[in-house]
Design a protein around this motif. Sequence first.
Motif, mmCIF file in Angstrom:
data_model
loop_
_atom_site.group_PDB
_atom_site.id
_atom_site.type_symbol
_atom_site.label_atom_id
_atom_site.label_comp_id
_atom_site.label_asym_id
_atom_site.label_seq_id
_atom_site.Cartn_x
_atom_site.Cartn_y
_atom_site.Cartn_z
ATOM 1 N N UNK A 83 -1.233 -27.753 7.794
ATOM 2 C CA UNK A 83 0.601 -27.077 7.892
ATOM 3 C C UNK A 83 1.395 -27.567 6.628
ATOM 4 N N UNK A 84 2.335 -27.603 6.900
ATOM 5 C CA UNK A 84 3.625 -27.683 5.976
ATOM 6 C C UNK A 84 4.473 -27.825 6.782
ATOM 7 N N UNK A 85 4.846 -29.319 6.816
ATOM 8 C CA UNK A 85 6.372 -30.043 8.114
ATOM 9 C C UNK A 85 7.313 -29.469 7.071
ATOM 10 N N UNK A 86 8.398 -29.604 8.077
ATOM 11 C CA UNK A 86 9.903 -28.700 7.773
ATOM 12 C C UNK A 86 10.267 -29.758 7.052
ATOM 13 N N UNK A 87 10.147 -30.894 7.719
ATOM 14 C CA UNK A 87 11.060 -32.010 7.475
ATOM 15 C C UNK A 87 10.194 -33.451 7.332
ATOM 16 N N UNK A 88 10.863 -34.732 6.413
ATOM 17 C CA UNK A 88 10.015 -35.959 6.343
ATOM 18 C C UNK A 88 10.399 -36.374 8.239
ATOM 19 N N UNK A 89 10.008 -37.189 9.115
ATOM 20 C CA UNK A 89 9.731 -38.400 10.167
ATOM 21 C C UNK A 89 10.328 -39.127 9.841
ATOM 22 N N UNK A 90 10.366 -39.083 8.403
ATOM 23 C CA UNK A 90 10.949 -40.436 7.736
ATOM 24 C C UNK A 90 12.282 -41.106 7.567
ATOM 25 N N UNK A 91 12.755 -39.895 6.284
ATOM 26 C CA UNK A 91 13.445 -39.576 6.102
ATOM 27 C C UNK A 91 14.729 -38.689 6.735
ATOM 28 N N UNK A 92 13.818 -37.801 7.457
ATOM 29 C CA UNK A 92 14.611 -36.473 7.707
ATOM 30 C C UNK A 92 15.252 -35.675 6.507
ATOM 31 N N UNK A 93 14.297 -35.375 5.453
ATOM 32 C CA UNK A 93 14.556 -35.176 4.322
ATOM 33 C C UNK A 93 13.482 -33.364 4.140
ATOM 34 N N UNK A 94 14.224 -32.628 3.661
ATOM 35 C CA UNK A 94 13.509 -30.995 4.000
ATOM 36 C C UNK A 94 12.993 -30.934 2.331
ATOM 37 N N UNK A 95 12.679 -31.703 1.634
ATOM 38 C CA UNK A 95 12.038 -31.518 0.321
ATOM 39 C C UNK A 95 10.226 -32.417 0.054
ATOM 40 N N UNK A 96 9.540 -31.324 1.189
ATOM 41 C CA UNK A 96 8.410 -31.871 1.271
ATOM 42 C C UNK A 96 7.597 -31.288 0.034
ATOM 43 N N UNK A 97 6.551 -31.802 -1.001
ATOM 44 C CA UNK A 97 6.152 -31.293 -1.454
ATOM 45 C C UNK A 97 4.281 -30.482 -0.489
ATOM 46 N N UNK A 98 4.367 -29.567 -0.939
ATOM 47 C CA UNK A 98 3.158 -29.312 -0.642
ATOM 48 C C UNK A 98 1.498 -29.992 -0.860
ATOM 49 N N UNK A 99 0.934 -29.579 0.438
ATOM 50 C CA UNK A 99 -0.207 -30.655 0.336
ATOM 51 C C UNK A 99 -1.626 -29.240 -0.429
ATOM 52 N N UNK A 100 -2.541 -29.920 -0.910
ATOM 53 C CA UNK A 100 -2.897 -29.069 -2.155
ATOM 54 C C UNK A 100 -4.509 -29.197 -1.719
ATOM 55 N N UNK A 101 -4.953 -28.039 -1.751
ATOM 56 C CA UNK A 101 -6.848 -27.814 -0.615
ATOM 57 C C UNK A 101 -7.908 -27.852 -1.730
ATOM 58 N N UNK A 102 -9.268 -28.406 -1.445
ATOM 59 C CA UNK A 102 -10.103 -28.147 -2.270
ATOM 60 C C UNK A 102 -11.220 -27.757 -1.749
ATOM 61 N N UNK A 103 -12.218 -27.183 -1.648
ATOM 62 C CA UNK A 103 -13.632 -27.601 -1.431
ATOM 63 C C UNK A 103 -14.473 -27.852 -2.212
ATOM 64 N N UNK A 104 -15.675 -29.266 -2.431
ATOM 65 C CA UNK A 104 -16.492 -29.175 -3.519
ATOM 66 C C UNK A 104 -17.011 -29.650 -3.147
#
Length: 99
Positions: free
Chosen positions: A78-99
Motif C-alpha cells: 500500500x502507499x502510505x500518505x504520511x509517516x506515522x513517526x514524524x508525519x512527513x509526506x515524503x515517503x519512498x515507494x515500496x519496491x516489489x519483486x517475484x523471484x
Amino acid sequence: MTDRESSATTRQRIADALRSDPATASELSTTVGVPASSVYGHLQHVARSIHGDDDEQFLVAPPECRDCGFSAFDDPVNYPSRCPECRSEGIEEAVFKIE
C-alpha cells in the motif's frame, strides 16, 4: 507485443514484469498501462496468488520515510500518505519483486 502479452490479464502482466525486474507501483503503472492507484489492488491479488508454487516468492522492500527512515508500515503493499513517526509526506515507494 507478443500473443502472450496481448491475451494476458493486467495481473498476469504485472506478475510477469515483477519476475523480470523489481519495480514500484508507479513503474508498474507505466509498464502495464493502468493507473497507479489500481496497481496496489492488483499487487495484493498477485501476492496472494504466489503460494510458493514453483518456488516463487512475492518480495517487498517496504516504503520508507525520506525524513526519519521509518519503514515499519502496517501494510507494505500500500502507499502510505504520511509517516506515522514524524508525519512527513515524503515517503519512498515500496519496491516489489517475484523471484
